[in-house]
Design a protein around this motif. Sequence first.
Motif, mmCIF file in Angstrom:
data_model
loop_
_atom_site.group_PDB
_atom_site.id
_atom_site.type_symbol
_atom_site.label_atom_id
_atom_site.label_comp_id
_atom_site.label_asym_id
_atom_site.label_seq_id
_atom_site.Cartn_x
_atom_site.Cartn_y
_atom_site.Cartn_z
ATOM 1 N N LEU A 193 -2.673 0.226 -4.622
ATOM 2 C CA LEU A 193 -2.803 -1.065 -3.997
ATOM 3 C C LEU A 193 -1.852 -2.438 -4.930
ATOM 4 O O LEU A 193 -2.359 -2.464 -6.093
ATOM 5 N N VAL A 203 -3.625 6.516 -4.018
ATOM 6 C CA VAL A 203 -3.593 5.229 -3.360
ATOM 7 C C VAL A 203 -3.244 4.167 -4.316
ATOM 8 O O VAL A 203 -4.034 3.938 -5.155
ATOM 9 N N GLN A 232 0.818 5.618 -1.017
ATOM 10 C CA GLN A 232 -0.070 6.883 -1.295
ATOM 11 C C GLN A 232 0.863 8.104 -1.605
ATOM 12 O O GLN A 232 1.995 8.053 -1.311
ATOM 13 N N LEU A 254 -11.251 -0.783 -0.008
ATOM 14 C CA LEU A 254 -10.923 0.633 0.051
ATOM 15 C C LEU A 254 -11.924 1.945 0.430
ATOM 16 O O LEU A 254 -13.020 1.823 -0.214
ATOM 17 N N ILE A 256 0.877 -0.872 0.023
ATOM 18 C CA ILE A 256 0.003 0.173 0.048
ATOM 19 C C ILE A 256 0.706 1.179 0.080
ATOM 20 O O ILE A 256 1.672 1.376 0.913
#
Length: 208
Positions: A184, A182, A105, A205, A103
């Motif tokens: 993933l 974001v 961001q 999410l 993860i």
Amino acid sequence: MDKRAILAVPAAVALTTAVVAGCSGSGGGSHSGSKAPSGSSSTQRTGPAPTESNPPGDIPDNQVYVAYRPPAGGFTVKVPEGWSRSSTHGTITFSDKLNKVEISQSSAGSAPTVQSVKEGMVPALRKQATHFALGGVTTVHRTAGSAVRITYRTDSAPNQVTGKSVRDSVERYVFFHNGHQVTLTLTGPTGADNVDPWRIVSDSLRWQ
């Protein structure tokens, strides 16, 4: 019969026996441990890592998921409970055996598109990933909104004990909301049946 002739016969037999035994013993000893094992020269693999025939990477159907919220906030996402957690250069990784969820961001001025991802992220992955093979770049819909999904294959990092790599299948989702992006990245062995777990994670999410 002459006694000297009678004595000569057993002596000759004994001499012959000793010669035969000596030859047999010396022949076996001269070859013991002297032959070089076949296939002793090593070759370096240049192609992709082989796909496991029965990959052990299936995530159990009864896996429990818990919500993860980064320290800076902004969103939550479900990750498998009990997986080990690590952090490298701003990327949080949850891993267990051959599977992992990454993860990250960042700030972004606009939402990603299929074209922008093909022009920016895919070339970067091609440089970073070992034996990179692109599957596709598409737009998908999840609860948090639309996301650009990249699918590709790559070799895993070598195992620290065996030095062996496996062929991995990767799904990378790029989400965007109010200037926040974001990403993933869901990775598991090629052939493992992780369709449902990866759908749970990517669909979990929630923006905050």
